[in-house]
Design a protein around this motif. Structure first.
Motif: not given
Length: 353
Positions: A96, A98, A107
């Motif tokens: 993940k 940002r 995201r």
């Protein structure tokens, strides 16, 4: 320390784009230091003078974290990216992230093929970062632009500071502990010096762009004069069972006192002073010798006419990953040894070679 460390690590500040971190440190330092300045590329310097004459001690820590930057937006809405700082391509898949665009953080995930396709793939092949892509949920280039993401938007890991296991372990896991942990120690030092008697002057230098070549330190040192310098940085442990690791630096065994790395041979007088103080004050420490890393200490030592320079290292596992791990006791040992170094100085203190 906990609150400052959590705030620092959750700020978005990859190399060259450290504005959030720089602004936060500026505001915090203005409440404790006599003179706070920001240079043209974002380095923050803050000064505190002691009550008696003595040496000028520069302490530095870097604000930037490893990250990425958007290189291309594909017609189907996927993002190609370039690295900001050193990454291991083996850990990029399925992470993940940002992405910071015009409308704040969005995201994303670094894409990967499903496990079901693995038998059709080349076994053991590591995909290079330029083969990978980031999925932000957009269906087209136009949808990416509506999210405020452009070529040049910056990217960091999407992880928050947490206890590893639980708070009883005393170990933290999160992103950017390299070197926001060092920044937290330096900020805490400047706060504590308000209530301490010491000789000389302490200059805190929070630098940018360390992860891309020690660039901020080179600029910052052109603007200050000091008698001795100390770099605070995270370092890599070698205490996990991978065959290439030699168990010479351990998590939880105390502050690392630099002997040698790829950027610096620690000044012998400074190094020995740290070791003597650690032994006298019963502060846990461990000598650190590893040629696979560098710190701002390398740039600081070569500045001006040469500066006696040492490094205090914060042991860390899984460096440059979204799951960096440090031990709170190591952090405390670094802080205690740094404070002891400053308080031990007087008008006669010399760091001659």
């Amino acid at each position: 320390m906990d609150k400052v460390l959590k705030t620092l690590t959750e700020l978005h500040g990859p190399s060259g784009y450290e504005q959030e971190v720089s602004y936060y440190i500026q505001e915090e330092m203005r409440s404790v230091a006599e003179d706070v300045r920001v240079d043209g590329i974002g380095n923050v310097t803050a000064r505190i003078k002691g009550e008696k004459p003595g040496p000028t001690v520069l302490v530095t820590a870097h604000m930037d974290e490893v990250g990425f930057i958007v290189k291309k937006i594909e017609s189907n809405g996927l993002l190609r990216f370039e690295k900001l700082g050193g990454h291991d391509d083996r850990i990029l898949l399925a992470q993940k992230v940002r992405v910071k665009g015009r409308y704040g953080l969005k995201r994303g995930v670094i894409g990967t093929i499903p496990a079901h396709y693995q038998k059709f793939d080349e076994a053991g092949r590591v995909r290079k970062h330029h083969e990978l892509y980031i999925d932000v949920g957009a269906r087209s280039k136009e949808e990416v632009e509506k999210l405020g993401i452009d070529v040049g938007s910056t990217i960091t890991w999407a992880s928050e500071l947490e206890y590893l296991g639980d708070e009883e372990t005393g170990r933290y896991v999160g992103k950017s502990l390299d070197d926001r942990a060092g920044c937290a120690v330096l900020m805490n030092l400047m706060q504590s010096l308000q209530d301490q008697q010491f000789a000389g002057e302490v200059i805190a230098l929070f630098t940018v762009q360390e992860e891309v070549g020690l660039r901020g330190a080179q600029v910052g040192m052109a603007q200050v004069d000091c008698d001795v310098a100390i770099a605070l940085d995270a370092t890599v442990t070698s205490d996990t069972p991978e065959p290439l690791l030699d168990d010479t630096l351990r998590l939880g065994d105390g502050a690392g006192v630099k002997v040698l790395d790829m950027s610096l041979i620690a000044h012998p007088t400074v190094k020995e002073h740290f070791i003597q103080l650690a032994q006298e004050e019963e502060i846990p420490y461990q000598p650190e010798l590893f040629t696979g890393i560098g710190t701002d200490g390398g740039a600081v030592a070569l500045a001006n006419k040469g500066v006696p320079t040492g490094v205090l290292s914060i042991p860390s596992r899984y460096a440059h990953a979204p799951v960096e791990v440090i031990d709170l006791e190591d952090l405390k040992a670094v802080e205690k040894l740094l404070l002891a170094f400053i308080k031990n100085n007087d008008e006669q203190t010399s760091f001659a070679f």
